[in-house]
Design an enzyme around this catalytic site. Structure first.
Site, PDB file in Angstrom:
ATOM      1  N   CYS A   1      -6.090 -19.655   8.952  1.00  0.00           N
ATOM      2  CA  CYS A   1      -5.156 -20.300   8.030  1.00  0.00           C
ATOM      3  C   CYS A   1      -4.855 -21.669   8.622  1.00  0.00           C
ATOM      4  CB  CYS A   1      -3.884 -19.473   7.871  1.00  0.00           C
ATOM      5  SG  CYS A   1      -2.627 -20.283   6.852  1.00  0.00           S
TER       6      CYS A   1
ATOM      7  N   GLU B   1     -10.674 -18.462   5.369  1.00  0.00           N
ATOM      8  CA  GLU B   1      -9.506 -19.216   4.909  1.00  0.00           C
ATOM      9  C   GLU B   1      -9.067 -18.791   3.511  1.00  0.00           C
ATOM     10  OE1 GLU B   1      -6.521 -21.642   5.113  1.00  0.00           O
ATOM     11  OE2 GLU B   1      -8.017 -22.165   6.627  1.00  0.00           O
TER      12      GLU B   1
ATOM     13  N   ASP C   1      -7.789 -10.742  -2.834  1.00  0.00           N
ATOM     14  CA  ASP C   1      -8.185 -10.766  -1.424  1.00  0.00           C
ATOM     15  C   ASP C   1      -9.688 -10.543  -1.324  1.00  0.00           C
ATOM     16  OD1 ASP C   1      -8.465 -10.548   1.336  1.00  0.00           O
ATOM     17  OD2 ASP C   1      -6.700  -9.273   1.577  1.00  0.00           O
TER      18      ASP C   1
ATOM     19  N   THR D   1      -0.614  -5.378  12.944  1.00  0.00           N
ATOM     20  CA  THR D   1      -0.836  -5.762  11.547  1.00  0.00           C
ATOM     21  C   THR D   1       0.236  -5.145  10.666  1.00  0.00           C
ATOM     22  OG1 THR D   1      -2.461  -5.822   9.757  1.00  0.00           O
ATOM     23  CG2 THR D   1      -2.333  -3.792  11.017  1.00  0.00           C
TER      24      THR D   1
ATOM     25  N   ARG E   1     -11.460 -11.107   1.610  1.00  0.00           N
ATOM     26  CA  ARG E   1     -11.877 -11.063   3.011  1.00  0.00           C
ATOM     27  C   ARG E   1     -12.784  -9.871   3.297  1.00  0.00           C
ATOM     28  NH1 ARG E   1      -6.032 -11.715   5.676  1.00  0.00           N
ATOM     29  NH2 ARG E   1      -5.548 -10.467   3.817  1.00  0.00           N
TER      30      ARG E   1
ATOM     31  N   ARG F   1      -7.571 -16.075   2.295  1.00  0.00           N
ATOM     32  CA  ARG F   1      -8.040 -14.732   1.928  1.00  0.00           C
ATOM     33  C   ARG F   1      -9.456 -14.771   1.373  1.00  0.00           C
ATOM     34  NH1 ARG F   1      -3.008 -13.767  -1.018  1.00  0.00           N
ATOM     35  NH2 ARG F   1      -1.393 -13.218   0.478  1.00  0.00           N
TER      36      ARG F   1
ATOM     37  N   THR G   1       1.339 -15.682  -5.131  1.00  0.00           N
ATOM     38  CA  THR G   1       0.079 -15.866  -4.407  1.00  0.00           C
ATOM     39  C   THR G   1      -1.070 -15.069  -5.026  1.00  0.00           C
ATOM     40  OG1 THR G   1      -0.956 -15.700  -2.226  1.00  0.00           O
ATOM     41  CG2 THR G   1       0.705 -14.058  -2.733  1.00  0.00           C
TER      42      THR G   1
END
Length: 212
Positions: A70, A108, A142, A165, A144, A110, A130
């Site tokens: 990020c 970057e 998302d 996490t 990722r 997500r 978001t």
């Protein structure tokens, strides 16, 4: 050294990437001198990093963080998210324990990239949250791929984690790769007027283990 994943694809993780381990070097930080390991994702050329401290290949569960890049939060001190403070807190906790690992994945926004993340920020400035902003741009909330972690953990000799996490998806992905997560350690960051809605959305729409 090219490393490929051996287990089946995981819906939480994604397609199996091949990573090439490049080299390792010392990384002095304000908290400890870590060993930094460089990997290249063969298909995309993306460069991913791992930081380790102490002996992590001894079979004992490793205090660990899986952190996605990020730039705005990690390097530019943005208060729109909790990324930078989480990165710093994780490194501090590893240094205090004298042993641990942090994987830094170049995913970057997500997974949508820096410029698209700024486009999403623009939509958020107009009222979207978001998740809605990503969807308005045509992306999933998302994107990722945590399957990247498996060859990195294999190279480092890590088989069990005490994972820092708030995201159950990371725990599920690790377990699907055959990595045992013995403990989930929250990384709760103080709210501010700029990240309040962001954190609430992560809890309510993405299932993060934080108060909505």
């Amino acid at each position: 050294m090219k490393i490929t994943m051996s287990s089946s694809d995981d819906a939480q993780g994604g397609a199996k990437p091949a990573l090439e381990f490049i080299t390792s070097c010392a990384l002095p930080t304000p908290w400890a001198t870590f060993l930094m390991h460089a990997f290249i994702e063969v298909a995309t050329g993306k460069e991913h990093l791992a930081l380790t401290l102490g002996e992590v290949a001894d079979g004992v569960p490793v205090l660990a963080r899986i952190h996605s890049e990020c730039l705005t939060g990690d390097a530019l001190f943005s208060q729109r998210c909790d990324c930078g403070p989480q990165l710093e807190a994780a490194l501090q906790k590893i240094a205090a324990e004298g042993r641990g690992a942090l994987l830094y994945l170049r995913q970057e926004g997500r997974g949508i990239g820096l410029v698209n993340k700024l486009r999403a920020y623009h939509l958020q400035d107009g009222g979207a949250d978001t998740v809605e902003a990503n969807q308005q741009l045509g992306f999933a909330p998302d994107l990722r791929n945590y399957a990247l972690c498996q060859p990195m953990f294999e190279q480092l000799g890590i088989t069990e984690l005490r994972l820092m996490t708030n995201n159950p998806r990371k725990i599920n992905a690790a377990q699907a790769m055959g990595i045992t997560v013995t403990e989930q350690i929250p990384l709760i960051i103080k709210r501010n007027p700029f990240n309040e809605r962001y954190l609430s959305t992560k809890a309510s729409k993405l299932g993060h283990l934080i108060e909505p």
